[in-house]
Design a protein around this motif. Structure first.
Motif, short mmCIF file in Angstrom:
data_model
loop_
_atom_site.label_atom_id
_atom_site.label_comp_id
_atom_site.label_asym_id
_atom_site.label_seq_id
_atom_site.Cartn_x
_atom_site.Cartn_y
_atom_site.Cartn_z
N MET A 1 0.92 -1.14 0.13
CA MET A 1 -0.35 -0.39 -0.26
C MET A 1 1.01 1.03 0.17
O MET A 1 1.50 1.15 0.48
CB MET A 1 -0.74 -0.08 1.13
N PRO A 2 0.58 2.14 -0.90
CA PRO A 2 1.42 3.48 -1.29
C PRO A 2 1.70 4.12 -0.02
O PRO A 2 -0.29 4.53 1.19
CB PRO A 2 0.76 3.88 -2.38
N ASP A 3 2.66 5.21 0.33
CA ASP A 3 2.57 5.88 1.67
C ASP A 3 0.94 6.96 2.14
O ASP A 3 1.07 7.65 0.53
CB ASP A 3 3.82 6.56 1.94
N ARG A 4 0.67 7.47 2.12
CA ARG A 4 -0.46 8.73 2.49
C ARG A 4 0.59 9.45 2.81
O ARG A 4 1.17 10.13 3.03
CB ARG A 4 -1.63 8.80 3.40
N ALA A 5 -0.49 10.74 1.58
CA ALA A 5 -0.02 11.53 2.40
C ALA A 5 0.12 12.42 3.25
O ALA A 5 -1.53 12.57 3.93
CB ALA A 5 -0.63 13.24 1.00
N PRO A 6 1.18 13.47 4.37
CA PRO A 6 0.94 13.69 5.43
C PRO A 6 -0.46 14.46 5.90
O PRO A 6 -1.70 15.08 4.89
CB PRO A 6 2.22 14.44 5.53
N LEU A 7 -1.60 14.54 6.72
CA LEU A 7 -2.43 15.52 7.14
C LEU A 7 -2.41 17.31 7.33
O LEU A 7 -0.84 16.75 8.33
CB LEU A 7 -3.46 14.81 8.10
N PRO A 8 -2.99 17.59 6.88
CA PRO A 8 -2.29 19.14 6.97
C PRO A 8 -2.43 19.28 8.72
O PRO A 8 -3.35 18.70 9.24
CB PRO A 8 -3.70 19.70 5.66
N PRO A 9 -2.19 20.94 8.37
CA PRO A 9 -2.50 20.76 9.98
C PRO A 9 -3.74 21.11 10.95
O PRO A 9 -4.53 21.58 9.95
CB PRO A 9 -1.30 22.07 10.02
N LEU A 10 -3.99 21.25 11.80
CA LEU A 10 -5.64 21.32 12.13
C LEU A 10 -5.22 22.64 12.32
O LEU A 10 -4.69 23.38 12.50
CB LEU A 10 -6.19 20.72 13.59
N VAL A 11 -6.62 23.61 11.65
CA VAL A 11 -7.13 24.98 11.78
C VAL A 11 -8.38 24.81 12.93
O VAL A 11 -9.10 24.05 12.68
CB VAL A 11 -7.14 25.45 10.74
N PRO A 12 -8.20 25.66 14.16
CA PRO A 12 -9.41 26.53 14.48
C PRO A 12 -10.13 26.68 14.14
O PRO A 12 -9.73 27.28 13.18
CB PRO A 12 -8.95 26.90 16.08
N LEU A 13 -11.32 25.98 14.55
CA LEU A 13 -12.27 26.65 13.48
C LEU A 13 -13.15 28.10 14.05
O LEU A 13 -13.68 27.77 14.98
CB LEU A 13 -13.83 25.41 13.02
N ASN A 14 -12.61 28.99 13.69
CA ASN A 14 -13.23 30.20 14.50
C ASN A 14 -14.33 31.16 13.34
O ASN A 14 -14.06 30.47 12.73
CB ASN A 14 -12.16 31.35 14.67
N ASN A 15 -14.92 32.58 13.52
CA ASN A 15 -15.27 32.48 12.49
C ASN A 15 -14.95 33.29 11.29
O ASN A 15 -15.59 33.15 10.61
CB ASN A 15 -16.14 34.05 13.69
N ASP A 16 -13.78 33.96 10.99
CA ASP A 16 -13.13 33.43 9.98
C ASP A 16 -12.86 32.28 9.26
O ASP A 16 -13.43 32.31 8.06
CB ASP A 16 -11.27 34.47 10.45
N THR A 17 -12.76 31.39 10.01
CA THR A 17 -12.24 29.99 9.80
C THR A 17 -13.29 29.64 8.85
O THR A 17 -13.92 28.88 7.69
CB THR A 17 -11.37 29.23 9.85
N LEU A 18 -14.61 29.54 9.92
CA LEU A 18 -16.15 28.76 8.84
C LEU A 18 -17.10 29.77 8.02
O LEU A 18 -17.42 28.92 7.32
CB LEU A 18 -16.48 29.24 10.83
N GLU A 19 -16.28 31.15 8.04
CA GLU A 19 -16.88 31.75 6.66
C GLU A 19 -15.27 31.55 5.67
O GLU A 19 -16.76 31.65 4.64
CB GLU A 19 -17.05 33.51 7.41
N ARG A 20 -14.80 31.30 5.47
CA ARG A 20 -14.02 31.50 4.48
C ARG A 20 -14.56 29.59 4.15
O ARG A 20 -14.27 28.96 2.82
CB ARG A 20 -12.43 30.71 4.71
#
Length: 155
Positions: A1-20
């Motif tokens: 099985m091929p290696d998976r790409a690393p998971l992106p870092p977690l971004v807290p879901l605040n009002n700005d990221t939620l709106e985006r």
């Protein structure tokens, strides 16, 4: 099985990221859906009135499909706010109860996660217009949660 790409870092879901996040979903943009996160971590979503949301011009009343999509997106936004890892919840099923006509005005919704398991979440959502105690529609849905990297495979 091929290696998976690393998971992106977690971004807290605040009002700005939620709106985006909501603006990245074409249908949410079409409906004009926005949301804010309160200090308690609960999402309050808003679908501002627009003429293209009307389904029955004789009443006039909002189209049931727009209300249903709004409820489903509110549930997913709340799950994203509650999740500890990356990924997108997927709808397994959702039941909408239309309680009264949605009038040509802004609509709001709030989701309650009744059960947040390892693989599946159970969510209830209520939508209202003028008075939160008089919902125009409710939804009950089950959502498959993304696998977390440290979760043991099920037998």
């Amino acid at each position: 099985m091929p290696d998976r790409a690393p998971l992106p870092p977690l971004v807290p879901l605040n009002n700005d990221t939620l709106e985006r996040l909501l603006q990245a979903i074409p249908f949410a943009r079409l409906l004009g859906i926005g949301a804010t996160t309160g200090d308690d971590g609960k999402i309050v979503a808003r679908m501002p009135y627009a003429d293209h949301l009307i389904g029955n011009p004789r009443l006039p009343a909002l189209h049931g499909g727009t209300i249903g999509a709004f409820l489903e997106m509110t549930a997913i936004a709340q799950l994203l706010a509650d999740m500890a890892g990356p990924g997108m919840p997927k709808t397994i099923d959702i039941t909408i109860d239309y309680l009264r006509s949605g009038r040509p005005r802004d609509t709001f919704a709030r989701a309650i996660v009744a059960k947040h398991g390892r693989r599946v979440a159970n969510v209830r959502v209520e939508a209202w217009q003028d008075d939160p105690t008089r919902p125009i529609a409710t939804a009950h849905g089950h959502f498959m949660l993304p696998e977390t990297p440290d979760a043991a495979p099920e037998a």
